[in-house]
Design a protein around this motif. Structure first.
Motif, PDB file in Angstrom:
ATOM      1  N   MET A  27      43.225 -72.736 119.350  1.00  0.00           N
ATOM      2  CA  MET A  27      42.826 -71.399 119.760  1.00  0.00           C
ATOM      3  C   MET A  27      41.309 -71.265 119.760  1.00  0.00           C
ATOM      4  O   MET A  27      40.650 -71.605 118.777  1.00  0.00           O
ATOM      5  N   ILE A  28      40.743 -70.781 120.869  1.00  0.00           N
ATOM      6  CA  ILE A  28      39.315 -70.511 120.974  1.00  0.00           C
ATOM      7  C   ILE A  28      39.155 -69.029 121.281  1.00  0.00           C
ATOM      8  O   ILE A  28      39.613 -68.548 122.309  1.00  0.00           O
ATOM      9  N   LEU A  29      38.494 -68.306 120.372  1.00  0.00           N
ATOM     10  CA  LEU A  29      38.336 -66.869 120.513  1.00  0.00           C
ATOM     11  C   LEU A  29      36.907 -66.543 120.947  1.00  0.00           C
ATOM     12  O   LEU A  29      35.945 -67.143 120.451  1.00  0.00           O
ATOM     13  N   PRO A  30      36.726 -65.615 121.862  1.00  0.00           N
ATOM     14  CA  PRO A  30      35.379 -65.311 122.359  1.00  0.00           C
ATOM     15  C   PRO A  30      34.533 -64.620 121.304  1.00  0.00           C
ATOM     16  O   PRO A  30      35.046 -63.866 120.465  1.00  0.00           O
ATOM     17  N   ALA A  31      33.221 -64.907 121.321  1.00  0.00           N
ATOM     18  CA  ALA A  31      32.292 -64.171 120.472  1.00  0.00           C
ATOM     19  C   ALA A  31      31.942 -62.854 121.154  1.00  0.00           C
ATOM     20  O   ALA A  31      32.000 -62.744 122.380  1.00  0.00           O
ATOM     21  N   ARG A  32      31.583 -61.859 120.372  1.00  0.00           N
ATOM     22  CA  ARG A  32      31.203 -60.563 120.931  1.00  0.00           C
ATOM     23  C   ARG A  32      29.724 -60.574 121.306  1.00  0.00           C
ATOM     24  O   ARG A  32      28.873 -60.929 120.493  1.00  0.00           O
ATOM     25  N   ARG A  33      29.430 -60.174 122.507  1.00  0.00           N
ATOM     26  CA  ARG A  33      28.057 -60.195 122.978  1.00  0.00           C
ATOM     27  C   ARG A  33      27.333 -58.897 122.671  1.00  0.00           C
ATOM     28  O   ARG A  33      27.884 -57.814 122.853  1.00  0.00           O
ATOM     29  N   VAL A  34      26.110 -59.013 122.205  1.00  0.00           N
ATOM     30  CA  VAL A  34      25.251 -57.864 121.952  1.00  0.00           C
ATOM     31  C   VAL A  34      24.040 -57.990 122.872  1.00  0.00           C
ATOM     32  O   VAL A  34      23.280 -58.948 122.765  1.00  0.00           O
ATOM     33  N   ASP A  35      23.870 -57.069 123.786  1.00  0.00           N
ATOM     34  CA  ASP A  35      22.724 -57.098 124.703  1.00  0.00           C
ATOM     35  C   ASP A  35      21.596 -56.243 124.148  1.00  0.00           C
ATOM     36  O   ASP A  35      21.778 -55.043 123.888  1.00  0.00           O
ATOM     37  N   GLY A  36      20.436 -56.884 123.954  1.00  0.00           N
ATOM     38  CA  GLY A  36      19.271 -56.168 123.454  1.00  0.00           C
ATOM     39  C   GLY A  36      18.092 -56.286 124.383  1.00  0.00           C
ATOM     40  O   GLY A  36      18.218 -56.729 125.515  1.00  0.00           O
ATOM     41  N   GLN A  37      16.907 -55.904 123.893  1.00  0.00           N
ATOM     42  CA  GLN A  37      15.704 -55.923 124.714  1.00  0.00           C
ATOM     43  C   GLN A  37      15.158 -57.327 124.917  1.00  0.00           C
ATOM     44  O   GLN A  37      14.199 -57.524 125.644  1.00  0.00           O
ATOM     45  N   THR A  38      15.721 -58.324 124.262  1.00  0.00           N
ATOM     46  CA  THR A  38      15.178 -59.670 124.382  1.00  0.00           C
ATOM     47  C   THR A  38      15.889 -60.482 125.454  1.00  0.00           C
ATOM     48  O   THR A  38      15.650 -61.668 125.573  1.00  0.00           O
TER      49      THR A  38
END
Length: 275
Positions: free
Chosen positions: A264-275
């Motif tokens: 099982m491969i679970l996706p990481a949660r993406r955090v979009d910031g100013q960088t």
């Protein structure tokens, strides 16, 4: 005889061998378990026992268990898991292993996705991967590097890899040298870890580079609020307690015979910031 030894079947005189009235109790060793898992429910018919890595590496220490879950194991623990082999149901947490059951974050896919996206958006930028001095000993870092390299190769882009030292001032010096080698170029930097982020933020401030103009940056496992770094960082966050809970559920399936293998491969949660 095997099912009777496990408590699944019982032999009754005059009635033969029948299914036991109570479900079997399997003992699961959770090696270096995440603290939050203390509140996670045990799989039906199973009990969980926390085991330290030091104990797990002791010869024969795991033989009395019915299954073993390895939480973020290092190479010594993985060697023990391979020696146990098929003698004991096992699941590795957060390491993709071709020869062992695992429940892992998608380290490779996450980095590949954001790198490919930014390469398309920045055709003239210089892609740089920030690694650590001995990346070969950290399997998630290797998988993140693979995602970065494959994204660059798929778009026929040259890339650089920079292993930053552990010392903060050494990181700053290496980043300044990188900048001197690419004057007036946009730098697209992807870090294998959040441990480089403080130095990147300090270097950017000293150098006067502008986020999302002369410098694009992303890291992994970083969900710090804006007040921490002074800016919200583009990052991926993995759910370690969730991985462990999933591994416990899958171990129950293995022991009860509902599953023969776990990949099982679970996706990481993406955090979009100013960088």
């Amino acid at each position: 005889r095997f099912l009777m030894a496990r408590g699944t079947l019982v032999s009754r005189q005059g009635a033969g061998t029948v299914v036991a009235d109570a479900p079997p109790r399997f003992r699961i060793a959770l090696v270096n378990g995440y603290p939050d898992s203390a509140h996670a429910p045990s799989p039906d018919g199973c009990t969980i026992e926390w085991v330290t890595s030091r104990v797990a590496l002791t010869q024969g220490a795991l033989n009395s268990f019915d299954g073993v879950i390895w939480n973020c194991p290092g190479l010594p623990e993985i060697d023990i898991a391979r020696k146990l082999g098929a003698d004991l149901p096992q699941i590795i947490i957060n390491r993709e292993m071709p020869d062992l059951n695992f429940v892992s974050t998608d380290h490779r896919g996450a980095i590949h996705g954001i790198t490919a996206e930014r390469l398309k958006h920045l055709p003239q930028a210089v892609p740089v991967f920030l690694s650590v001095p001995d990346i070969s000993s950290n399997l998630p870092y290797l998988q993140r590097r693979e995602g970065f390299v494959d994204a660059c190769r798929s778009r026929s882009r040259f890339y650089e890899e920079l292993a930053l030292p552990f010392e903060f001032e050494g990181k700053i010096a290496a980043l300044k040298q990188l900048q001197s080698q690419h004057p007036d170029k946009t730098l697209l930097i992807v870090s294998a870890t959040m441990y480089h982020t403080g130095a990147v933020v300090a270097w950017r401030r000293e150098s006067g580079l502008e986020w999302q103009h002369s410098l694009w940056y992303s890291d992994f496992d970083n969900e710090c609020p804006e007040c921490y770094w002074g800016v919200r960082i583009s990052s991926f966050v993995q759910d370690i307690p969730g991985l462990q809970t999933t591994a416990l559920e899958q171990m129950g399936n293995l022991l009860m015979g509902a599953e023969s293998s776990v990949r099982m491969i679970l996706p990481a949660r993406r955090v979009d910031g100013q960088t």
